[in-house]
Design a protein around this motif. Structure first.
Motif, mmCIF file in Angstrom:
data_model
loop_
_atom_site.group_PDB
_atom_site.id
_atom_site.type_symbol
_atom_site.label_atom_id
_atom_site.label_comp_id
_atom_site.label_asym_id
_atom_site.label_seq_id
_atom_site.Cartn_x
_atom_site.Cartn_y
_atom_site.Cartn_z
ATOM 1 N N TRP A 46 21.623 34.728 37.528
ATOM 2 C CA TRP A 46 21.037 35.321 36.327
ATOM 3 C C TRP A 46 21.937 36.422 35.765
ATOM 4 O O TRP A 46 21.937 36.696 34.566
ATOM 5 N N LYS A 47 22.714 37.052 36.650
ATOM 6 C CA LYS A 47 23.573 38.161 36.250
ATOM 7 C C LYS A 47 24.928 37.705 35.708
ATOM 8 O O LYS A 47 25.717 38.533 35.251
ATOM 9 N N LEU A 48 25.202 36.400 35.785
ATOM 10 C CA LEU A 48 26.523 35.910 35.398
ATOM 11 C C LEU A 48 26.947 36.340 33.996
ATOM 12 O O LEU A 48 28.086 36.785 33.807
ATOM 13 N N PRO A 49 26.085 36.235 32.969
ATOM 14 C CA PRO A 49 26.523 36.646 31.624
ATOM 15 C C PRO A 49 26.880 38.129 31.512
ATOM 16 O O PRO A 49 27.586 38.526 30.581
ATOM 17 N N THR A 50 26.388 38.938 32.434
ATOM 18 C CA THR A 50 26.631 40.388 32.346
ATOM 19 C C THR A 50 27.831 40.840 33.161
ATOM 20 O O THR A 50 28.204 42.023 33.100
ATOM 21 N N LEU A 51 28.437 39.939 33.944
ATOM 22 C CA LEU A 51 29.560 40.320 34.796
ATOM 23 C C LEU A 51 30.848 40.360 33.975
ATOM 24 O O LEU A 51 31.390 39.334 33.582
ATOM 25 N N ALA A 52 31.317 41.559 33.704
ATOM 26 C CA ALA A 52 32.533 41.747 32.907
ATOM 27 C C ALA A 52 33.644 42.292 33.803
ATOM 28 O O ALA A 52 33.390 42.972 34.806
ATOM 29 N N GLU A 53 34.873 41.997 33.440
ATOM 30 C CA GLU A 53 36.015 42.462 34.222
ATOM 31 C C GLU A 53 36.065 43.984 34.240
ATOM 32 O O GLU A 53 35.875 44.650 33.227
ATOM 33 N N SER A 54 36.302 44.534 35.414
ATOM 34 C CA SER A 54 36.347 45.979 35.560
ATOM 35 C C SER A 54 37.527 46.568 34.788
ATOM 36 O O SER A 54 38.641 46.032 34.845
ATOM 37 N N PRO A 55 37.317 47.664 34.086
ATOM 38 C CA PRO A 55 38.440 48.321 33.397
ATOM 39 C C PRO A 55 39.445 48.914 34.377
ATOM 40 O O PRO A 55 40.530 49.341 33.955
ATOM 41 N N ARG A 56 39.099 48.932 35.651
ATOM 42 C CA ARG A 56 40.010 49.477 36.660
ATOM 43 C C ARG A 56 40.860 48.394 37.323
ATOM 44 O O ARG A 56 41.529 48.652 38.314
ATOM 45 N N MET A 57 40.820 47.199 36.790
ATOM 46 C CA MET A 57 41.539 46.087 37.422
ATOM 47 C C MET A 57 43.038 46.352 37.493
ATOM 48 O O MET A 57 43.680 46.078 38.510
ATOM 49 N N ALA A 58 43.617 46.874 36.439
ATOM 50 C CA ALA A 58 45.062 47.153 36.433
ATOM 51 C C ALA A 58 45.404 48.207 37.485
ATOM 52 O O ALA A 58 46.432 48.104 38.175
ATOM 53 N N ALA A 59 44.540 49.214 37.613
ATOM 54 C CA ALA A 59 44.776 50.249 38.609
ATOM 55 C C ALA A 59 44.675 49.670 40.020
ATOM 56 O O ALA A 59 45.451 50.036 40.918
ATOM 57 N N ALA A 60 43.729 48.772 40.225
ATOM 58 C CA ALA A 60 43.586 48.123 41.525
ATOM 59 C C ALA A 60 44.824 47.301 41.863
ATOM 60 O O ALA A 60 45.301 47.316 43.008
ATOM 61 N N GLN A 61 45.360 46.609 40.868
ATOM 62 C CA GLN A 61 46.580 45.846 41.104
ATOM 63 C C GLN A 61 47.738 46.770 41.432
ATOM 64 O O GLN A 61 48.607 46.436 42.247
ATOM 65 N N GLY A 62 47.741 47.945 40.834
ATOM 66 C CA GLY A 62 48.774 48.929 41.150
ATOM 67 C C GLY A 62 48.731 49.342 42.609
ATOM 68 O O GLY A 62 49.785 49.549 43.237
#
Length: 505
Positions: free
Chosen positions: A401-417
């Motif tokens: 039910w939550k699938l439509p609300t799951l958006a990519e975290s704005p911290r993804m680039a920092a996590a990759q760093g």
């Protein structure tokens, strides 16, 4: 040997295209959910990282040593799941914790095939859609996907195929498909034991040898359970014991976070079934998954071992119905119990139809065999609708039910760093957020499990937003220096709440 001609292929394609389409639909939904959850950086537990470390060890043909549990900890001493060795080649090709999530999604999707196929045999294509989707998107399967990877996902297709074989009275196939679950988790030996009793009960009107074989199968299951918990698990656990008590209360034996299970009064049967109040809800949802009438099938008894250790335990998470991975084994049992009852209801009409032998004629006509009476057929459809109605009523409480609300975290680039500054081949200590992502190519430890190590991890990764810190402000450099006296660390990366410290002495 006669080669299949074009008409044979057409018949098989006609029989299987709809179950395959349903399985692909379910698999696609779950893969989309897993990918979305992965991109949110919202990991619900550390278990994914634990299994990723085990898969990484298997990919190197090594014992599943999992530093996240404790330095040198053999995961086969925690739960007994040697069947996960099969993950080794897959992880070697695709070294990522995300791989395990996709594997779980595919295993669950594969379990839709036999169940939808049997529903199609009994109720036609409409029944395949109704039962297949209600099963594939069932409460326990969604909960398992939402909780990320766990070993029980391997048992799901085995239980589905075995349950279908039981409903079709293919006793040998039923036993053969179910037997490997003893390699999935230690308590599933009890499930095999109950299956043997169910087979003996169903075969009681046949020749004596059939009953004896079934009882021998039940004995195999109980022996497998006893040998596993009394011999294999203690032999591989660092504390020389089974890390989980028989009442289902985790002790953590053999880990740096071990604790003793508190002594408590043995609850009454009424308390086991009703306290706390979430237990009756879990039972109600389970019964609805079997269309209620499925509870009359001997196969439904296979839910008892799992419910027993969960409901008699003292861990509140064990009682939940909408977000817990061990519910996954209950869903195929309930679905197959429902189909078993429907098959018996429609048996008089189907007995008069030509016998279908697998491999010779695996196709259905335009509809199912005519029912012996309109009343029986109406009852079969009513029962088949119950799981779908239950799913519709509970959908908003389930992970998809939550699938439509799951958006990519704005911290993804920092996590990759963070991943970029922690080199492969090094050791790293981390909280939950990036624990699973750090595993490929590294020795990963959970914060707080490295006390007393002669050479502490070379890197420490901290996410100030991780639930591991309870909302406290934590700095990687100062925390690491305090956690490992005599060693110093320096910060080498800082972005959006992530901190990476490297050991300098």
């Amino acid at each position: 040997m006669r080669l299949p001609d074009r008409s044979d292929v057409a018949r098989v394609a006609s029989a299987w295209w709809l179950p395959l389409a349903l399985a692909c639909t379910v698999g696609t939904l779950y893969i989309c959910f897993s990918l979305a959850q992965w991109r949110t950086l919202s990991d619900p537990s550390w278990d994914l990282a634990i299994f990723a470390e085990a898969a990484q060890a298997y990919s190197r043909f090594e014992a599943p040593i999992v530093p996240i549990k404790a330095p040198g900890y053999n995961l086969l001493g925690d739960h007994f799941h040697p069947i996960l060795m099969l993950l080794g080649p897959i992880f070697r090709l695709f070294p990522s914790a995300l791989t395990l999530l996709i594997v779980q999604d595919l295993l669950i999707a594969a379990s839709v095939l036999p169940i939808a196929r049997l529903a199609q045999r009994l109720l036609g294509r409409g029944g395949a859609v109704l039962v297949g989707l209600a099963y594939g998107l069932g409460w326990g399967l969604q909960g398992a996907v939402g909780a990320e990877f766990h070993e029980v996902c391997v048992a799901v297709p085995l239980l589905a195929v075995a349950g279908v074989a039981f409903a079709r009275r293919r006793w040998g196939a039923c036993m053969a498909w179910l037997a490997p679950v003893i390699l999935v988790k230690e308590d599933l030996g009890l499930t095999v034991f109950v299956a043997g009793l169910a087979l003996a009960w169903r075969r009681r009107g046949e020749d004596r040898s059939g009953m004896l074989v079934s009882l021998a199968y039940a004995l195999f299951g109980i022996v497998a359970f006893i040998v596993t918990v009394k011999l294999f698990l203690p032999a591989m656990n660092p504390a020389g014991t089974w890390a989980y008590s028989l009442d289902g209360s985790a002790t953590g034996a053999g880990t740096t976070m071990a604790g003793a299970t508190a002594a408590r009064q043995v609850p009454s049967l009424w308390q086991i079934l009703t306290v706390p109040s979430v237990k009756p809800v879990t039972l109600l949802v389970l019964l609805a998954g079997a269309g209620f009438v499925g509870a009359s099938s001997p196969w439904f008894a296979l839910v008892l071992p799992t419910l027993a250790w969960r409901f008699a335990g003292s861990v509140n998470a064990y009682y939940q119905w909408n977000f817990w991975h061990y519910n996954a084994v209950l869903v195929p049992i309930a679905a197959c119990a429902l189909l078993d009852v429907i098959a018996r209801w429609l048996a008089p009409a189907r007995a008069s139809a030509p016998t279908i032998v697998a491999g010779e004629n695996d196709a259905d006509p335009e509809g199912p065999a005519p029912a012996s009476s309109g009343r029986r057929r109406a009852l079969a459809w009513a029962a088949a609708c119950v799981p779908a109605v239950s799913l519709a009523l509970t959908a908003s409480f389930l992970p998809l039910w939550k699938l439509p609300t799951l958006a990519e975290s704005p911290r993804m680039a920092a996590a990759q760093g963070v991943l970029n500054v922690v080199p492969a081949g090094t050791s790293v200590e981390s909280d939950t957020t990036l624990l699973a992502r750090l595993v490929p190519g590294r020795d990963v430890y959970w914060v707080g499990t490295t006390a007393g190590m002669d050479a502490p991890p070379e890197y420490v990764v901290v996410d100030r937003q991780s639930y591991a810190w309870g909302g406290a402000e934590v700095d990687a450099e100062s925390w690491a220096s305090a956690a490992h006296p005599g060693h110093t660390y320096e910060t080498i990366y800082s972005a959006q709440g992530f901190r990476v410290a490297r050991r300098t002495s």
